[in-house]
Design an enzyme around this catalytic site. Structure first.
Site, mmCIF file in Angstrom:
data_model
loop_
_atom_site.group_PDB
_atom_site.id
_atom_site.type_symbol
_atom_site.label_atom_id
_atom_site.label_comp_id
_atom_site.label_asym_id
_atom_site.label_seq_id
_atom_site.Cartn_x
_atom_site.Cartn_y
_atom_site.Cartn_z
ATOM 1 N N GLU A 36 0.783 -1.143 -0.333
ATOM 2 C CA GLU A 36 -0.526 0.079 0.257
ATOM 3 C C GLU A 36 0.886 1.123 -0.198
ATOM 4 O OE1 GLU A 36 -3.442 -0.022 3.211
ATOM 5 O OE2 GLU A 36 -3.884 -1.370 1.984
ATOM 6 N N GLU A 49 -5.601 -8.483 0.437
ATOM 7 C CA GLU A 49 -6.043 -8.347 1.649
ATOM 8 C C GLU A 49 -7.935 -8.444 1.836
ATOM 9 O OE1 GLU A 49 -5.028 -5.649 4.153
ATOM 10 O OE2 GLU A 49 -2.969 -5.508 4.002
#
Length: 451
Positions: free
Chosen positions: A162, A354
């Site tokens: 991220e 995720e």
């Protein structure tokens, strides 16, 4: 179409949220530790987390019982190099070697993230972290060390988790909010991390040509609040800038022209060297790791056609959706849409790294009946299968998270795990592991390969 036989059914954690032992056996301080320390008076910090460091054998045994085909975890850079550079910490190496050996012995594929929000703090103090190009080379050296130590048993690597979130949050990079050069430094970090990721991919390809390596991108889906053209354009622009522009750099090795134009307009163009173009183009991803949880509905409140993300954007509640305790929407059908759009744009295999549902939870007669998480798993896996039916090359699913882990924003109140960790923010107890209802449901899903 059923899930492929080799589909990587998995679950995930990250080092600072799971391991604990934050200064044990030679590990160095990290940006993640510093961020958690700042909130220590109001919630749990990274000192113990889920105490995974001391529950290693038990947790891998639980993974085997669950039937996992893969396990996504991160290596803490500061556990290998306490100062981010210099001498290798042999005790840190031994911990990850033991973890990987246990996984392989139990036929669980390691999926290794090389950087998950925990830049060594010493590099921030010495170089301002990724503001400096020096950090690119140090990250490449760290990655090279990991490939050398563990590459013969790891087939799937993720470079940076991220990055697109990190560059919106100064403290994730160790930068100061009141720095007058903050905007320019954030852009320089962003650019330098693209180069760092590319160099890691180049190194991996040279050392282990058959390995698979790519980035891990936060990929929310945005809806316009209304069909007003300003709302529609805003939703499109945010998703393009936040998710697809970074993916374009990882996949094609180019900086999106809209991003470059934004840097020029805001006078934040980073320091770019002549050789950077060839590094970015050579270091492109084999697959895309995506973190997808929910959708967000946005409104261009000013209706003036100026979309200054973070200023003119209003996040709205979608009246057609259910919301959880932290205002994240429950919108499984959007997952199929997101996977299709990502695959059509980039034609790269996708691994969901995720995806999960958070709840406030407590033991009831020694058990946790997480009915909503079971429903979330069912509905999202159903949409994954539909995406496969329509041609998406989806290679794996890493449920977030394997056990309850530390949330950097909500401590141990916010629980995602398939396994309950018996501790709270200020009472660590013994971090006993207790299987939730979702553990048994997901085990059944894996046994039947999603059917």
């Amino acid at each position: 179409m059923s899930f492929p036989k080799e589909f990587l059914w998995g679950a995930a954690t990250s080092a600072f949220q799971y391991e604990g032992a934050y200064l044990e056996d030679g590990k160095g301080w990290t940006v993640a530790d510093e961020r958690c320390k700042a909130k220590r008076d109001i919630q749990a910090d990274s000192s113990v987390a889920s105490d995974g460091y001391h529950h290693l054998e038990q947790d891998v045994s639980l993974m085997k019982e669950l039937g996992l085909k893969s396990y996504r975890f991160s290596i803490s850079w500061a556990r290998i190099y306490p100062d981010g550079e210099g001498t290798i910490n042999s005790e840190g190496v031994a911990y990850y070697k033991k973890l990987i050996d246990l996984l392989v012995e139990n036929h669980i594929e390691p999926v290794v993230t090389l950087l998950h929000f925990d830049i060594p703090w010493a590099l921030v103090e010495k170089y301002e972290g990724f503001v400096s190009r020096r950090c690119i080379d140090l990250y490449d050296n760290y990655c090279r060390t990991c490939f050398k130590l563990f590459g013969n048993k790891v087939n799937y690597w993720l470079t940076i988790n991220e990055q697109n979130v990190m560059v919106m949050m100064h403290d994730m990079l160790g930068l100061k909010k009141d720095d007058p050069q903050l905007s320019k430094k954030l852009v320089q970090c962003d650019y330098n991390m693209y180069l760092a990721s590319a160099k890691a991919i180049i190194t991996c390809h040279k050392m282990y040509p058959n390995a698979h390596i790519g980035p891990c991108v936060s990929y929310p889906t945005f809806y316009p609040e209304t069909c007003h053209p300003d709302d529609v354009a805003l939703a499109y622009d945010i998703q393009d800038m936040m998710a697809f522009a970074p993916m374009e750099t990882y996949v094609y090795g180019t900086i999106n022209p809209m991003v470059m134009n934004k840097w020029i307009k805001e006078d934040t163009v980073p320091n770019i060297l002549e050789e950077d173009d060839s590094i970015l183009k050579e270091g492109t991803a084999d697959y895309l790791g995506v973190n997808w949880y929910c959708t967000q509905t946005v409104s261009a409140t000013s209706r003036n056609g100026s979309f200054n993300i973070g200023i003119d954007v209003d996040i709205k509640k979608n009246p057609y959706l259910e919301y959880g305790q932290w205002n994240w929407s429950y919108d499984p059908r959007a997952l199929k849409m997101a996977l299709k759009e990502c695959y059509v744009r980039f034609k790269k295999p996708i691994m969901i790294c995720e995806n999960g549902w958070s709840e406030l939870e407590e033991l009831c007669d020694g058990k946790v009946h997480d009915i909503k998480r079971v429903q979330y798993l069912h509905d999202h896996i159903e949409q994954m299968q539909k995406a496969l039916d329509e041609g998406v090359n989806l290679i794996g699913y890493q449920h977030w998270s394997f056990v309850d882990i530390l949330s950097s924003s909500q401590g141990f109140d916010k629980r995602y795990g398939l396994i309950f960790v018996d501790r709270d923010n200020f009472n660590i107890k013994e971090c006993q592991r207790i299987k939730k209802d979702s553990f048994y449901y997901y085990r059944n899903v894996i046994e039947n390969n999603g059917l």
